[in-house]
Design a protein around this motif. Structure first.
Motif, PDB file in Angstrom:
ATOM      1  N   LEU A  56       0.827  -1.209   0.000  1.00 53.93           N
ATOM      2  CA  LEU A  56       0.000   0.000   0.000  1.00 53.93           C
ATOM      3  C   LEU A  56       0.863   1.261   0.000  1.00 53.93           C
ATOM      4  CD1 LEU A  56      -2.722  -1.124   2.590  1.00 53.93           C
ATOM      5  CD2 LEU A  56      -3.059  -0.771   0.124  1.00 53.93           C
ATOM      6  N   GLU A  57       2.030   1.165   0.654  1.00 53.19           N
ATOM      7  CA  GLU A  57       2.947   2.312   0.634  1.00 53.19           C
ATOM      8  C   GLU A  57       3.499   2.521  -0.770  1.00 53.19           C
ATOM      9  OE1 GLU A  57       6.929   3.918   3.015  1.00 53.19           O
ATOM     10  OE2 GLU A  57       5.818   2.157   3.737  1.00 53.19           O
ATOM     11  N   GLU A  58       3.832   1.438  -1.456  1.00 48.28           N
ATOM     12  CA  GLU A  58       4.342   1.552  -2.821  1.00 48.28           C
ATOM     13  C   GLU A  58       3.279   2.101  -3.767  1.00 48.28           C
ATOM     14  OE1 GLU A  58       5.727  -2.328  -3.747  1.00 48.28           O
ATOM     15  OE2 GLU A  58       7.486  -2.205  -2.416  1.00 48.28           O
ATOM     16  N   ARG A  59       2.014   1.868  -3.449  1.00 49.45           N
ATOM     17  CA  ARG A  59       0.911   2.406  -4.261  1.00 49.45           C
ATOM     18  C   ARG A  59       0.628   3.881  -3.956  1.00 49.45           C
ATOM     19  NH1 ARG A  59      -3.124  -1.488  -6.165  1.00 49.45           N
ATOM     20  NH2 ARG A  59      -2.331  -3.597  -5.911  1.00 49.45           N
ATOM     21  N   GLY A  60       1.297   4.434  -2.944  1.00 45.89           N
ATOM     22  CA  GLY A  60       1.105   5.843  -2.601  1.00 45.89           C
ATOM     23  C   GLY A  60      -0.052   6.109  -1.665  1.00 45.89           C
ATOM     24  N   LEU A  61      -0.592   5.045  -1.044  1.00 44.52           N
ATOM     25  CA  LEU A  61      -1.750   5.205  -0.158  1.00 44.52           C
ATOM     26  C   LEU A  61      -1.356   5.344   1.307  1.00 44.52           C
ATOM     27  CD1 LEU A  61      -4.112   2.526  -1.759  1.00 44.52           C
ATOM     28  CD2 LEU A  61      -4.109   5.008  -2.126  1.00 44.52           C
ATOM     29  N   LEU A  62      -0.228   4.755   1.683  1.00 41.39           N
ATOM     30  CA  LEU A  62       0.272   4.855   3.045  1.00 41.39           C
ATOM     31  C   LEU A  62       1.682   5.432   3.021  1.00 41.39           C
ATOM     32  CD1 LEU A  62      -0.803   1.432   4.657  1.00 41.39           C
ATOM     33  CD2 LEU A  62      -2.052   3.610   4.676  1.00 41.39           C
ATOM     34  N   ALA A  63       2.086   5.959   4.179  1.00 42.12           N
ATOM     35  CA  ALA A  63       3.447   6.466   4.327  1.00 42.12           C
ATOM     36  C   ALA A  63       3.945   6.093   5.706  1.00 42.12           C
ATOM     37  CB  ALA A  63       3.486   7.982   4.137  1.00 42.12           C
ATOM     38  N   SER A  64       5.271   6.011   5.846  1.00 42.34           N
ATOM     39  CA  SER A  64       5.888   5.693   7.130  1.00 42.34           C
ATOM     40  C   SER A  64       6.758   6.875   7.547  1.00 42.34           C
ATOM     41  CB  SER A  64       6.756   4.424   7.012  1.00 42.34           C
ATOM     42  OG  SER A  64       7.379   4.138   8.240  1.00 42.34           O
ATOM     43  N   PRO A  65       6.396   7.567   8.631  1.00 37.07           N
ATOM     44  CA  PRO A  65       7.167   8.746   9.031  1.00 37.07           C
ATOM     45  C   PRO A  65       8.580   8.406   9.495  1.00 37.07           C
ATOM     46  CG  PRO A  65       5.509   8.212  10.691  1.00 37.07           C
ATOM     47  CD  PRO A  65       5.242   7.328   9.508  1.00 37.07           C
ATOM     48  N   PRO A  73      -2.048   7.199   6.558  1.00 32.45           N
ATOM     49  CA  PRO A  73      -2.498   7.429   5.184  1.00 32.45           C
ATOM     50  C   PRO A  73      -1.924   8.716   4.605  1.00 32.45           C
ATOM     51  CG  PRO A  73      -4.249   7.936   6.744  1.00 32.45           C
ATOM     52  CD  PRO A  73      -3.143   7.321   7.540  1.00 32.45           C
ATOM     53  N   THR A  74      -1.594   8.684   3.343  1.00 33.41           N
ATOM     54  CA  THR A  74      -1.223   9.904   2.623  1.00 33.41           C
ATOM     55  C   THR A  74      -2.490  10.681   2.285  1.00 33.41           C
ATOM     56  OG1 THR A  74      -1.387   8.796   0.482  1.00 33.41           O
ATOM     57  CG2 THR A  74       0.756   8.719   1.609  1.00 33.41           C
ATOM     58  N   GLU A  75      -2.331  11.878   1.762  1.00 31.52           N
ATOM     59  CA  GLU A  75      -3.504  12.636   1.314  1.00 31.52           C
ATOM     60  C   GLU A  75      -4.224  11.894   0.195  1.00 31.52           C
ATOM     61  OE1 GLU A  75      -2.374  16.599   0.352  1.00 31.52           O
ATOM     62  OE2 GLU A  75      -1.905  17.138   2.428  1.00 31.52           O
ATOM     63  N   THR A  76      -3.451  11.217  -0.666  1.00 27.99           N
ATOM     64  CA  THR A  76      -4.069  10.405  -1.717  1.00 27.99           C
ATOM     65  C   THR A  76      -4.879   9.271  -1.100  1.00 27.99           C
ATOM     66  OG1 THR A  76      -2.272  10.918  -3.236  1.00 27.99           O
ATOM     67  CG2 THR A  76      -3.617   8.990  -3.744  1.00 27.99           C
ATOM     68  N   GLY A  77      -4.308   8.654  -0.060  1.00 29.38           N
ATOM     69  CA  GLY A  77      -5.028   7.578   0.614  1.00 29.38           C
ATOM     70  C   GLY A  77      -6.291   8.069   1.297  1.00 29.38           C
ATOM     71  N   LEU A  78      -6.214   9.238   1.936  1.00 31.79           N
ATOM     72  CA  LEU A  78      -7.408   9.797   2.578  1.00 31.79           C
ATOM     73  C   LEU A  78      -8.494  10.097   1.547  1.00 31.79           C
ATOM     74  CD1 LEU A  78      -5.893  12.234   5.237  1.00 31.79           C
ATOM     75  CD2 LEU A  78      -7.165  10.120   5.669  1.00 31.79           C
ATOM     76  N   ARG A  79      -8.081  10.615   0.398  1.00 29.53           N
ATOM     77  CA  ARG A  79      -9.062  10.900  -0.656  1.00 29.53           C
ATOM     78  C   ARG A  79      -9.729   9.608  -1.115  1.00 29.53           C
ATOM     79  NH1 ARG A  79     -12.610  14.033  -1.881  1.00 29.53           N
ATOM     80  NH2 ARG A  79     -11.180  15.762  -1.544  1.00 29.53           N
ATOM     81  N   LEU A  80      -8.951   8.536  -1.312  1.00 28.87           N
ATOM     82  CA  LEU A  80      -9.528   7.259  -1.719  1.00 28.87           C
ATOM     83  C   LEU A  80     -10.489   6.746  -0.655  1.00 28.87           C
ATOM     84  CD1 LEU A  80      -9.536   4.881  -3.746  1.00 28.87           C
ATOM     85  CD2 LEU A  80      -7.689   3.876  -2.386  1.00 28.87           C
ATOM     86  N   PHE A  81     -10.107   6.839   0.613  1.00 31.78           N
ATOM     87  CA  PHE A  81     -10.958   6.365   1.703  1.00 31.78           C
ATOM     88  C   PHE A  81     -12.271   7.145   1.739  1.00 31.78           C
ATOM     89  CE2 PHE A  81     -12.386   6.909   6.114  1.00 31.78           C
ATOM     90  CZ  PHE A  81     -12.597   5.594   6.474  1.00 31.78           C
ATOM     91  N   VAL A  82     -12.195   8.469   1.647  1.00 32.86           N
ATOM     92  CA  VAL A  82     -13.400   9.304   1.725  1.00 32.86           C
ATOM     93  C   VAL A  82     -14.320   9.037   0.544  1.00 32.86           C
ATOM     94  CG1 VAL A  82     -14.226  11.689   1.590  1.00 32.86           C
ATOM     95  CG2 VAL A  82     -12.357  11.101   3.153  1.00 32.86           C
ATOM     96  N   ASP A  83     -13.737   8.894  -0.638  1.00 31.16           N
ATOM     97  CA  ASP A  83     -14.558   8.749  -1.841  1.00 31.16           C
ATOM     98  C   ASP A  83     -15.137   7.349  -2.017  1.00 31.16           C
ATOM     99  OD1 ASP A  83     -14.087  11.369  -2.456  1.00 31.16           O
ATOM    100  OD2 ASP A  83     -12.579  10.956  -4.008  1.00 31.16           O
TER     101      ASP A  83
END
Length: 347
Positions: A56-65, A73-83
């Motif tokens: 999921l991180e490689e897909r740009g949906l999650l990130a590790s600080p 979740p990244t902003e892209t991941g949050l957008r996918l979750f909300v939508d």
């Protein structure tokens, strides 16, 4: 890499992603594989969950600080979750009653809007925002108060009880008695009209020679009416309530972000222009983090919904500003219900 559509994710990946996002939105902290493994219903080992998280991180949906930290979740991941994944929770009966009590409690429109924004702020733990309708006030009383040489304060009292003031420049050579004369004329001849209607009648009566005023008083009245028309057309009014809600326990660890966010909220004209974009659509608008340039530095989200008058026309926007990790499933329906309550108020 760009994020894959939700339909291209396996059921296992969707489940892990959903749990990571929901846990992050609840805690504000990165979520580890051990946390997910302890949740009921998934039946995956921490090692398997880490592999899914990596994908999921490689897909740009999650990130590790951090290297050893969990994921968020990244902003892209949050957008996918909300939508595509969020399961909205309707406001409770108590929440609906609290919003309606403020919206439909009577009094001037602006006071009701401010009270409703405050109620939404308290219930959502965000900053409540409302864009006031661009309505022309209906004149009830009008007067001029001299300020200094060359200027006067134009005071307008609307039929809904609102009182507004504007500074106007006086025509050259205007006698002091003309201020009283002009105010009396507007109150007697133009009361009950909107500003646009009052300006049209004034021009008509001057053209017909029926206005019993000299040319200086004519000009003063025209300026007094025009300053309101121009102002209402060019400046949407924004009410913000509950900005202190944005400083919570997790935000305290990132004081620079909070400072930036409060600075952005102070720029009400920029927020008003952002909300004005929500007028163009019939439904909810959700701006997550850098999707909007205004909040790209603070990483904040805006949830906004238009409200309508009795004829179905969009007249304003209501919403909240909060961190990107706000509880979208709860707050989105709450904003929508508030917009419905304000539509009933404006009907």
């Amino acid at each position: 890499m760009s994020a894959a559509p939700i339909g291209e994710m396996s059921a296992r990946a969707r489940d892990v992603f959903r749990l990571v996002v929901e846990n992050y939105l609840g805690s504000g902290q990165p979520v580890g594989s051990q946390t997910i493994a302890r949740l009921p219903g998934l039946n995956l080992s921490p090692a398997s969950i880490r592999n899914v998280m990596q994908d999921l991180e490689e897909r740009g949906l999650l990130a590790s600080p951090h290297t050893s930290a969990g994921r968020l979740p990244t902003e892209t991941g949050l957008r996918l979750f909300v939508d595509a994944m969020m399961q909205a929770a309707a406001p409770s009966a108590q929440e609906r009653a609290a919003i309606e009590a403020r919206a439909l409690g009577g009094g001037p429109i602006e006071e009701a809007l401010a009270a409703t924004s405050a109620a939404l702020s308290g219930l959502s733990a965000c900053a409540g925002i409302v864009l006031v309708p661009r309505r022309e006030p209906v004149l009830r009383q009008f007067g001029f108060v001299p300020l200094s040489h060359g200027q006067a304060l134009a005071v307008l009292v609307g039929h809904d009880g609102t009182v507004e003031n504007r500074v106007v420049d006086l025509p050259r050579g205007l006698p002091p008695s003309a201020l009283v004369e002009a105010g009396n004329y507007i109150t007697e001849r133009l009361a009950g009209l909107t500003l646009r209607e009052a300006e049209a009648r004034l021009r008509h009566e001057i053209g017909e020679g029926r206005a019993a005023l000299d040319s200086a008083a004519h000009e003063l009245i025209a300026r007094g009416l025009a300053v309101w028309s121009q102002d209402n057309a060019a400046r949407p009014v924004l009410i913000v309530r509950g900005a202190a809600n944005l400083i919570d326990a997790t935000a305290a660890a990132d004081l620079e972000r909070v400072r930036q966010l409060l600075d952005e909220i102070e720029g009400k004209e920029e927020i008003a222009r952002l909300l004005d974009r929500a007028r163009s659509g019939a439904g909810m608008k959700i701006f997550i983090g850098s999707e909007n340039k205004l909040f790209s530095l603070s990483g904040s989200s805006v949830i906004a919904a238009p409200y309508h008058d009795g004829e179905g026309r969009v007249v304003g926007v209501v919403g909240v500003i909060g961190p990107t990790r706000l509880n979208y499933a709860r707050v989105v329906p709450m904003v929508d219900f508030t917009a419905q309550a304000l539509s009933r108020l404006m009907a």
